[in-house]
Design a protein around this motif. Structure first.
Motif, PDB file in Angstrom:
ATOM      1  N   LEU A 139      -2.761   8.489 -10.873  1.00 52.26           N
ATOM      2  CA  LEU A 139      -4.004   7.732 -12.259  1.00 52.26           C
ATOM      3  C   LEU A 139      -5.658   7.814 -12.024  1.00 52.26           C
ATOM      4  N   THR A 140      -5.684   9.323 -11.648  1.00 51.50           N
ATOM      5  CA  THR A 140      -6.547   9.909 -12.466  1.00 51.50           C
ATOM      6  C   THR A 140      -7.174  10.052 -13.027  1.00 51.50           C
ATOM      7  N   ALA A 141      -6.713  10.247 -14.189  1.00 49.98           N
ATOM      8  CA  ALA A 141      -6.945  10.168 -15.394  1.00 49.98           C
ATOM      9  C   ALA A 141      -7.580   8.569 -16.061  1.00 49.98           C
ATOM     10  N   LYS A 142      -7.656   7.835 -15.654  1.00 55.53           N
ATOM     11  CA  LYS A 142      -6.866   5.836 -15.859  1.00 55.53           C
ATOM     12  C   LYS A 142      -7.994   5.553 -15.256  1.00 55.53           C
ATOM     13  N   TYR A 151     -15.824   9.354  -8.152  1.00 60.27           N
ATOM     14  CA  TYR A 151     -16.147  10.743  -6.610  1.00 60.27           C
ATOM     15  C   TYR A 151     -14.941  10.663  -5.754  1.00 60.27           C
ATOM     16  N   LEU A 152     -13.965  10.770  -6.312  1.00 65.07           N
ATOM     17  CA  LEU A 152     -12.351  11.395  -5.600  1.00 65.07           C
ATOM     18  C   LEU A 152     -11.943  12.190  -7.101  1.00 65.07           C
ATOM     19  N   GLU A 153     -10.986  13.064  -6.432  1.00 66.92           N
ATOM     20  CA  GLU A 153     -10.723  14.473  -6.667  1.00 66.92           C
ATOM     21  C   GLU A 153      -9.376  14.103  -7.606  1.00 66.92           C
ATOM     22  N   GLN A 154      -8.490  13.014  -6.986  1.00 65.85           N
ATOM     23  CA  GLN A 154      -7.752  12.468  -7.824  1.00 65.85           C
ATOM     24  C   GLN A 154      -7.494  10.863  -6.553  1.00 65.85           C
ATOM     25  N   VAL A 155      -6.243  10.433  -7.932  1.00 62.22           N
ATOM     26  CA  VAL A 155      -5.944   9.238  -7.035  1.00 62.22           C
ATOM     27  C   VAL A 155      -4.457   8.975  -7.412  1.00 62.22           C
ATOM     28  N   VAL A 281     -10.235  14.182   2.591  1.00 63.18           N
ATOM     29  CA  VAL A 281     -10.085  12.911   3.127  1.00 63.18           C
ATOM     30  C   VAL A 281      -9.328  12.218   2.360  1.00 63.18           C
ATOM     31  N   LEU A 282      -8.881  11.672   2.752  1.00 65.65           N
ATOM     32  CA  LEU A 282      -7.703  10.858   1.940  1.00 65.65           C
ATOM     33  C   LEU A 282      -8.464   9.491   2.942  1.00 65.65           C
ATOM     34  N   LEU A 283      -8.533   8.881   1.881  1.00 64.34           N
ATOM     35  CA  LEU A 283      -8.978   7.509   1.420  1.00 64.34           C
ATOM     36  C   LEU A 283      -7.232   6.235   1.424  1.00 64.34           C
ATOM     37  N   ILE A 284      -6.978   5.348   2.386  1.00 64.62           N
ATOM     38  CA  ILE A 284      -5.849   4.334   1.712  1.00 64.62           C
ATOM     39  C   ILE A 284      -5.589   2.904   1.285  1.00 64.62           C
ATOM     40  N   ASP A 285      -5.368   3.044   1.151  1.00 68.35           N
ATOM     41  CA  ASP A 285      -5.351   1.397   0.434  1.00 68.35           C
ATOM     42  C   ASP A 285      -4.560   0.488  -0.178  1.00 68.35           C
ATOM     43  N   ASP A 286      -4.304  -0.675   0.061  1.00 60.29           N
ATOM     44  CA  ASP A 286      -2.884  -0.836  -0.994  1.00 60.29           C
ATOM     45  C   ASP A 286      -2.773  -1.060  -1.593  1.00 60.29           C
ATOM     46  N   ALA A 287      -3.855  -1.488  -2.201  1.00 62.82           N
ATOM     47  CA  ALA A 287      -3.016  -1.796  -3.933  1.00 62.82           C
ATOM     48  C   ALA A 287      -4.351  -1.401  -4.988  1.00 62.82           C
ATOM     49  N   VAL A 288      -4.618  -0.379  -6.064  1.00 60.57           N
ATOM     50  CA  VAL A 288      -5.559  -0.229  -6.409  1.00 60.57           C
ATOM     51  C   VAL A 288      -6.099  -1.051  -7.696  1.00 60.57           C
ATOM     52  N   GLY A 289      -6.973  -1.849  -8.326  1.00 65.00           N
ATOM     53  CA  GLY A 289      -7.014  -2.944  -8.943  1.00 65.00           C
ATOM     54  C   GLY A 289      -7.306  -1.694 -10.354  1.00 65.00           C
ATOM     55  N   SER A 290      -9.056  -2.381 -10.095  1.00 70.91           N
ATOM     56  CA  SER A 290     -10.076  -1.744 -11.318  1.00 70.91           C
ATOM     57  C   SER A 290     -10.648  -0.523 -10.755  1.00 70.91           C
ATOM     58  N   GLY A 291     -10.445   0.329  -9.168  1.00 72.95           N
ATOM     59  CA  GLY A 291     -10.182   1.775  -8.811  1.00 72.95           C
ATOM     60  C   GLY A 291     -12.420   1.865  -8.106  1.00 72.95           C
ATOM     61  N   ALA A 292     -12.268   0.511  -8.021  1.00 70.67           N
ATOM     62  CA  ALA A 292     -14.154   0.447  -7.254  1.00 70.67           C
ATOM     63  C   ALA A 292     -14.202   0.710  -6.384  1.00 70.67           C
ATOM     64  N   LYS A 309     -14.175  16.674   0.010  1.00 69.87           N
ATOM     65  CA  LYS A 309     -13.609  16.328  -1.353  1.00 69.87           C
ATOM     66  C   LYS A 309     -12.487  15.004  -0.751  1.00 69.87           C
ATOM     67  N   VAL A 310     -12.328  13.656  -1.441  1.00 68.94           N
ATOM     68  CA  VAL A 310     -11.829  12.632  -1.209  1.00 68.94           C
ATOM     69  C   VAL A 310     -10.837  12.794  -2.173  1.00 68.94           C
ATOM     70  N   TYR A 311      -9.328  12.444  -1.226  1.00 71.51           N
ATOM     71  CA  TYR A 311      -8.418  12.130  -2.681  1.00 71.51           C
ATOM     72  C   TYR A 311      -8.115  10.065  -2.381  1.00 71.51           C
ATOM     73  N   GLY A 312      -7.873   9.791  -3.829  1.00 74.44           N
ATOM     74  CA  GLY A 312      -7.061   8.118  -2.808  1.00 74.44           C
ATOM     75  C   GLY A 312      -5.724   7.821  -2.927  1.00 74.44           C
TER      76      GLY A 312
END
Length: 328
Positions: A139-142, A151-155, A281-292, A309-312
């Motif tokens: 989802l990085t391009a979005k 601020y994330l390398e990739q999501v 670091v891997l940052l984990i969430d249940d859902a990505v809506g706006s990405g905020a 570095k931070v990946y989502g």
């Protein structure tokens, strides 16, 4: 047991509306085992529905499907069996073609089953094409099209939350109802299915620590806390804390404006100082809506020199741009 016992059960249920097994045993004069055997067959065929849970279980007439609802293409039916999940207004989870029939009956489109089935296959296959070799959607391009600074390398996410025309995906349904019903069983299932994908991401991105996004609303069973226990990543975990300054709790996903979501994430998520810099670091969430939430938290992790570095990663993400997922 006589051959027509199943039909007799259906007649009794039609007359009475909802019936308990004990009533059927008394009226039919047959054994408990025999009645339950027939009930199991009738539920499997769709003739009856099972309502409630032991010890308070009732049976009612099921959704009747007409022959015109059949899908002519075996390939399309096989595809639907693998990819579709319907959750009824009563909370019944019906997967595959049976679930698809239930959905068509609910919207009054059973006569157009073939058209809808082929349309679903086309849209789902188009979504599948966005999955990489690692089994995840990037989802990085979005995200970069939404924010000036990312601020994330990739999501990444496992799947989209919903698809055009057909609503929530199979995974989207599981995540939503696992969270809403606070189901340990469903959360455990999601964690076990996600674990190989997350571990693969950890290896390829050389992740050295993980952080789970804290929930906005208090619940007896918090989805990501239970998910973290079940997924068991064997990595140092960075503690993120949800705080509030106002008198009421405002859920991040209840905000419709992007600027409000950014403010909410920036002002209510605190990263505790640990005095250590992790390479990734891997940052984990249940859902990505706006990405905020992911973007603002990644910013804090880097500003406090906790992560270079931070990946989502999220279980589900929005299909079109970074739409707001309000149902969570």
């Amino acid at each position: 047991m006589k051959f027509d016992t199943g039909q007799k059960i259906i007649q009794i249920v039609k007359q009475k509306g909802e019936v308990r097994p004990d009533e059927l045993i008394r009226e039919l004069g047959v054994s408990r085992v025999a009645v339950h055997r027939q009930l199991k067959k009738l539920v499997a065929s769709g003739a009856l529905r099972r309502l409630g849970r032991p010890p308070r279980v009732f049976y009612a007439i099921g959704v009747e499907f007409i022959k015109s609802a059949a899908i002519d293409s075996p390939e399309t039916e096989k595809f639907i069996n693998k990819n579709y999940l319907y959750v009824s207004p009563l909370g019944e989870m019906v997967s595959g073609a049976k679930g698809f029939w239930r959905w068509l009956a609910a919207i009054g489109k059973t006569k157009e089953a073939e058209v809808f089935a082929r349309r679903f296959q086309k849209i789902r296959q188009a979504a599948n094409q966005q999955m990489g070799k690692n089994g995840l959607i990037d989802l990085t391009a979005k995200l970069k099209n939404t924010y000036k600074v990312v601020y994330l390398e990739q999501v990444f996410c496992r799947d989209f939350y919903s698809l055009p025309e057909f609503g929530k995906t199979h995974l989207g349904q599981l995540v939503l109802y696992a969270k809403q019903s606070q189901s340990q069983k469903l959360i455990g299932k999601l964690a076990q299915e996600s674990k190989p994908l997350i571990n693969n991401l950890i290896r390829h991105k050389k992740i050295s620590a993980a952080a789970f996004v804290p929930h906005s609303l208090p619940r007896q069973l918090q989805f990501l806390e239970e998910f973290a226990k079940n997924v068991s990543l064997n990595l140092p975990e960075i503690n993120l804390v949800k705080v509030r300054s106002g008198e009421v709790i405002v859920a991040q996903k209840s905000l419709s404006k992007l600027s409000e979501r950014v403010m909410n994430a920036r002002e209510t998520i605190v990263v505790e100082n640990i005095g250590k810099l992790y390479p990734a670091v891997l940052l984990i969430d249940d859902a990505v809506g706006s990405g905020a939430t992911l973007n603002e938290t990644a910013k804090k992790l880097k500003a406090k020199r906790i992560a270079k570095k931070v990946y989502g990663f999220a279980l589900v993400g929005s299909f079109k741009g970074f739409d707001v997922i309000r149902e969570f």
